[in-house]
Design an enzyme around this catalytic site. Sequence first.
Site, PDB file in Angstrom:
ATOM      1  N   HIS A 195       0.854  -1.185   0.000  1.00 29.04           N
ATOM      2  CA  HIS A 195       0.000   0.000   0.000  1.00 29.04           C
ATOM      3  C   HIS A 195       0.897   1.246   0.000  1.00 29.04           C
ATOM      4  O   HIS A 195       1.962   1.251   0.601  1.00 29.04           O
ATOM      5  CB  HIS A 195      -0.917  -0.009   1.232  1.00 29.04           C
ATOM      6  CG  HIS A 195      -1.973   1.045   1.168  1.00 29.04           C
ATOM      7  ND1 HIS A 195      -1.723   2.360   1.501  1.00 29.04           N
ATOM      8  CD2 HIS A 195      -3.274   0.995   0.768  1.00 29.04           C
ATOM      9  CE1 HIS A 195      -2.842   3.056   1.313  1.00 29.04           C
ATOM     10  NE2 HIS A 195      -3.788   2.253   0.871  1.00 29.04           N
ATOM     11  N   GLU A 248      -4.014   2.262  -7.094  1.00 25.78           N
ATOM     12  CA  GLU A 248      -4.395   3.348  -6.198  1.00 25.78           C
ATOM     13  C   GLU A 248      -3.514   4.566  -6.493  1.00 25.78           C
ATOM     14  O   GLU A 248      -2.385   4.647  -5.986  1.00 25.78           O
ATOM     15  CB  GLU A 248      -4.216   2.923  -4.736  1.00 25.78           C
ATOM     16  CG  GLU A 248      -5.108   1.781  -4.309  1.00 25.78           C
ATOM     17  CD  GLU A 248      -5.435   1.824  -2.824  1.00 25.78           C
ATOM     18  OE1 GLU A 248      -6.610   1.661  -2.494  1.00 25.78           O
ATOM     19  OE2 GLU A 248      -4.522   2.038  -2.003  1.00 25.78           O
TER      20      GLU A 248
HETATM   21  P1  13P Z   1      -9.691   6.417   0.449  1.00 27.91           P
HETATM   22  O1  13P Z   1     -10.850   5.627  -0.049  1.00 27.91           O
HETATM   23  O2  13P Z   1      -9.888   7.003   1.818  1.00 27.91           O
HETATM   24  O3  13P Z   1      -9.223   7.426  -0.557  1.00 27.91           O
HETATM   25  O4  13P Z   1      -8.460   5.380   0.642  1.00 27.91           O
HETATM   26  C1  13P Z   1      -8.127   4.545  -0.398  1.00 27.91           C
HETATM   27  C2  13P Z   1      -7.139   3.554   0.101  1.00 27.91           C
HETATM   28  O5  13P Z   1      -6.025   3.887   0.426  1.00 27.91           O
HETATM   29  C3  13P Z   1      -7.571   2.147   0.198  1.00 27.91           C
HETATM   30  O6  13P Z   1      -6.492   1.297   0.374  1.00 27.91           O
END
Ligand code: 13P
Length: 255
Positions: free
Chosen positions: A98, A170
């Site tokens: 992550h 992401e």
């Molecule tokens: P948000 O949905 O708060 O933007 O976070 C995304 C995230 O990091 C999920 O792993």
Amino acid sequence: MKDLIIAANWKMNKTIPECISFISDLDIRLSQWELNPKLKKLGILIFPPAISLHPMNGRSKFISLGCQNIYFEESGAYTGEISVKMIREYTEYALIGHSERREIFKETDKEINKKIKTSLDAGLAPLLCIGETLDEREADKTFDRLAEQLRSDLSGFPPIEIEKIIFAYEPVWAIGTGRTATPEQAQEVHAFITEEINKISGRENKRMILYGGSVKPENSKELLTKKDINGALIGGASLNVESFFAIIEKSLELV
Ligand code: 13P
């Protein structure tokens, strides 16, 4: 119509009682669809803080659990770390790489590569996160950065192992900022990631790639209808049972 994964990453939020209360509440809401065959096409995952994995285990037949992080050694002098052996019984998935782990905890691609291996060896499905920063996007380096992460993180894995990995795109600039990638932007990147993985593994295959970054009930459906977006990894909006459930409810219409 496609299978979708809707995953909650709770990060460092919720006490054990709060986690238990959430999963019990969500389980009751989901049980209304117990006989709906569509529910089986929806993977519902929660990544709670590691301390809550054991207490949450076995509380819902509709929800699977995953750990937010693992260490790649089996045991030993690694203060503060958690090995797969300790959580294996309570989880099916391991979130790896992550952007908060990469940025705040300085996790490297080399370590991420080892964590994927550890997770696969233990029979946990790795959910590998990749994504570019705002600077990289603005410098037109999005695709280079993603290709670089994929090449290092997947280095040394045979195609059969790569098949077991779930991916999450992401964009760092969309995490917790309220700024979502447009469905078109996300689709473009997901298509690129699929191609890159196919190149790395040498096999043309369908890949499970989730999108993460400010996903909420208002934008989830539009994102999830895109061809190469196979689910969502949700932070903020997953902390509230109403909004997480609303995203699940909308997803059910797409499977
Ligand atoms: P948000 O949905 O708060 O933007 O976070 C995304 C995230 O990091 C999920 O792993």
